[in-house]
Design a protein around this motif. Sequence first.
Motif, mmCIF file in Angstrom:
data_model
loop_
_atom_site.group_PDB
_atom_site.id
_atom_site.type_symbol
_atom_site.label_atom_id
_atom_site.label_comp_id
_atom_site.label_asym_id
_atom_site.label_seq_id
_atom_site.Cartn_x
_atom_site.Cartn_y
_atom_site.Cartn_z
ATOM 1 N N LEU A 174 0.849 -1.191 0.000
ATOM 2 C CA LEU A 174 0.000 0.000 0.000
ATOM 3 C C LEU A 174 0.888 1.247 0.000
ATOM 4 N N VAL A 175 0.535 2.198 -0.830
ATOM 5 C CA VAL A 175 1.221 3.497 -0.837
ATOM 6 C C VAL A 175 0.141 4.566 -0.762
ATOM 7 N N GLY A 176 0.329 5.529 0.133
ATOM 8 C CA GLY A 176 -0.701 6.549 0.269
ATOM 9 C C GLY A 176 -0.180 7.828 0.883
ATOM 10 N N THR A 177 -1.075 8.789 0.951
ATOM 11 C CA THR A 177 -0.735 10.038 1.607
ATOM 12 C C THR A 177 -1.900 10.448 2.506
ATOM 13 N N GLU A 178 -1.769 11.556 3.210
ATOM 14 C CA GLU A 178 -2.840 11.973 4.115
ATOM 15 C C GLU A 178 -2.768 13.479 4.357
ATOM 16 N N PHE A 179 -3.883 14.049 4.778
ATOM 17 C CA PHE A 179 -3.862 15.451 5.210
ATOM 18 C C PHE A 179 -4.774 15.604 6.416
ATOM 19 N N ASN A 180 -4.468 16.597 7.221
ATOM 20 C CA ASN A 180 -5.203 16.768 8.471
ATOM 21 C C ASN A 180 -6.406 17.700 8.308
ATOM 22 N N TYR A 181 -7.509 17.336 8.916
ATOM 23 C CA TYR A 181 -8.644 18.255 9.038
ATOM 24 C C TYR A 181 -8.463 19.128 10.283
ATOM 25 N N LYS A 182 -8.074 18.480 11.372
ATOM 26 C CA LYS A 182 -7.914 19.158 12.655
ATOM 27 C C LYS A 182 -6.713 18.551 13.349
ATOM 28 N N GLU A 183 -5.942 19.388 14.000
ATOM 29 C CA GLU A 183 -4.768 18.850 14.680
ATOM 30 C C GLU A 183 -4.618 19.524 16.043
ATOM 31 N N LYS A 184 -4.484 18.706 17.075
ATOM 32 C CA LYS A 184 -4.215 19.232 18.412
ATOM 33 C C LYS A 184 -2.905 18.620 18.892
ATOM 34 N N GLU A 185 -2.522 18.996 20.118
ATOM 35 C CA GLU A 185 -1.221 18.520 20.599
ATOM 36 C C GLU A 185 -1.113 16.988 20.608
ATOM 37 N N HIS A 186 -2.187 16.323 21.035
ATOM 38 C CA HIS A 186 -2.107 14.860 21.149
ATOM 39 C C HIS A 186 -3.139 14.116 20.305
ATOM 40 N N SER A 187 -3.753 14.794 19.382
ATOM 41 C CA SER A 187 -4.725 14.088 18.530
ATOM 42 C C SER A 187 -4.886 14.817 17.201
ATOM 43 N N ARG A 188 -5.416 14.109 16.242
ATOM 44 C CA ARG A 188 -5.712 14.754 14.958
ATOM 45 C C ARG A 188 -6.779 13.945 14.233
ATOM 46 N N LEU A 189 -7.504 14.644 13.359
ATOM 47 C CA LEU A 189 -8.499 14.025 12.484
ATOM 48 C C LEU A 189 -7.974 14.211 11.076
ATOM 49 N N PHE A 190 -7.906 13.141 10.312
ATOM 50 C CA PHE A 190 -7.243 13.258 9.005
ATOM 51 C C PHE A 190 -7.907 12.372 7.958
ATOM 52 N N GLN A 191 -7.525 12.604 6.713
ATOM 53 C CA GLN A 191 -8.054 11.861 5.566
ATOM 54 C C GLN A 191 -6.872 11.246 4.822
ATOM 55 N N THR A 192 -7.035 10.019 4.375
ATOM 56 C CA THR A 192 -5.954 9.381 3.604
ATOM 57 C C THR A 192 -6.402 9.164 2.163
ATOM 58 N N ALA A 193 -5.451 8.955 1.290
ATOM 59 C CA ALA A 193 -5.711 8.527 -0.094
ATOM 60 C C ALA A 193 -4.646 7.489 -0.425
ATOM 61 N N ASN A 194 -5.086 6.308 -0.868
ATOM 62 C CA ASN A 194 -4.135 5.202 -1.020
ATOM 63 C C ASN A 194 -4.335 4.442 -2.323
ATOM 64 N N ILE A 195 -3.276 3.824 -2.785
ATOM 65 C CA ILE A 195 -3.401 2.789 -3.812
ATOM 66 C C ILE A 195 -2.794 1.525 -3.216
ATOM 67 N N SER A 196 -3.353 0.376 -3.592
ATOM 68 C CA SER A 196 -2.845 -0.865 -3.009
ATOM 69 C C SER A 196 -2.952 -2.008 -4.009
ATOM 70 N N TYR A 197 -2.207 -3.035 -3.719
ATOM 71 C CA TYR A 197 -2.216 -4.239 -4.565
ATOM 72 C C TYR A 197 -2.006 -5.450 -3.661
#
Lengths: 206, 392
Positions: free
Chosen positions: A56-79
């Motif tokens: 699997l190869v992918g990337t991600e970006f954060n919607y919200k980020e705090k000191e000890h947590s974050r909400l994020f979205q990934t995008a991946n390709i896999s085989y």
Amino acid sequence: MTKTLFLFIVVIIFVSSYGDLKGQERAIPVNISLFNESTAIPFTRFFSTPAHPGILVGTEFNYKEKEHSRLFQTANISYFYHNYLAQGAGINTELGYERTLKSGLAFEGLFGIGYMHTFATTEEFSFSDGQYLKKTDKGNARLFPSFSIDIGYYLKKGEINNGKIFIRYQLWAEYPYSPDFIPVMTHVNLHVGAKFFINKKAKKND
Amino acid sequence: MTKIIYISLVLLLLYSCRKGEDIKPEFYDCSFNFADSSAANPDNNKYQALLDEMTSNGVVGVTMSVYRPQTGMWVGASGKSDLHNDVDMKPCNISRVGSTVKMFTAVTVLLLKEEGKLDLDDKISDYLQGDVIDNIENADIATIRQLLQHSSGIYNYIQNLEFQTASLNDLIREWKPEDLLKYAYNKKAYFQSDEDVRYSNTGYILLGMLIEKIEGKPFYEVFEEKLFGPLGMTLTKFAAKDHVPEGIVRGYIDMYSNLQVLESTYFSGWDYYTADGGLISNPYDMSVFFQTLMNGQIVSDQSLNEMLTWKMPDETDPGFFPIYYGLGIFKIETSKGIAYMHSGDAIGYYANMLYFPDDSTTIVYAVNSNYGKIDQFVSTKEAMENILDVLK
């Protein structure tokens, strides 16, 4: 297999650290993992044999980020390649939540949805005009929802582009599988992977 | 870089498909040990047209025997025994016939009863001990008769989704009886023993172990000594000795219900060593067995009567014929009359044998493809009605 896995872990730790050496500027995160795919009922098995390899190869970006947590979205390709049964290539995206501890340990939960195209791994014969003929396999289209949990470790605490190594337990379903026969097929992937960063500025200078 | 990854992925998908095995047509050569006069049978064209219709609908290959006292034995075939090597199916070709073996298991147990080596109402736990009894609910109280009649209530391991996905995960695994029984461990029994009937492969694995315990040898060797040899079933064998013996036709599965079949000859490793499956035969040999049994020439009249003592399940399947459970045999009510029968599935194979007591007509057919869209032409109620409309 064990040797390959060991080598892979060494490489990803190095790559994860390398991203950090490029500086503190925010860069593109890249997740890469090798996994073992299996047909299994969720939460009944952790690791199954024989191993069916995947990547699997992918990337991600954060919607919200705090000191000890974050909400994020990934995008991946896999085989993956499942001996005798099928091989599949997929794209998917996941909504993830991560909680980190001071020690560098991190826990994630990810809900995903994606598209997968699977192909037979053995010779296929298609029925046409009353007879079976060898034909090029055009594959089968699948929806693949997933749920993953993982545990990871950030290698350099406090830095923005902090590389991470992780183990991920991913449950996913293949739908539709075989209409009127097996409507849904469930799978378990066990990933070993790393997150590292590609520094855009550094890349330009290269 | 992206281009290289894309090209690599496409090449990987195109070239990682395993090609079929090159096999010479002579591998499938076979012959009967009787004078085949099928071509002279007055119904030859009608029967052959039925088989050709099945293969024209998507069944890969089919073999069939039809015995009528008035016209004798007819055998025929249609379709392919091997798609990769383009070999035609022959009437004598052998294939996996799955659970039809349960009738052989039951008859062997009845023969052991006649030899005074067991009583049908003995508990299986009088003969078998340990994990298989301790961990399977009802195994401690179930009798041999209840196991034979599927009235023990013991959980059927094949129903366990963990087993189903595990067998798909390793399609060429060879399972030992203990491996399979573990999927019935600690599973709730369907009902109290003798309260109802429900099909259970688990019970027949235990019966195979019972035969081995009493005879001190593999149950399939007992089949050979008591049944295959004496009945002249020269082409019949059990998978344990040779999983893919010379002459066995290739099996195919319509895995994704789209009539695009994959070869599955090596995928039936879960019934190589257990008495709930694993038989390899052809419709002629199976017909000989069924006719001889019904003529009272294998077991005594008393044993045959016990075998043909029926129980009806509390819940009936509206999608199938009304069905009654005997000892290793079923009775169904078809539009053509009462039939005694047993069918069997393996991965890529299906077989069915029927005997009509009103006129002794015996029909056996075997196909080398199943699942998905193919089942509607071979194993459903509609498929059987279509076959019986022509044959009976």
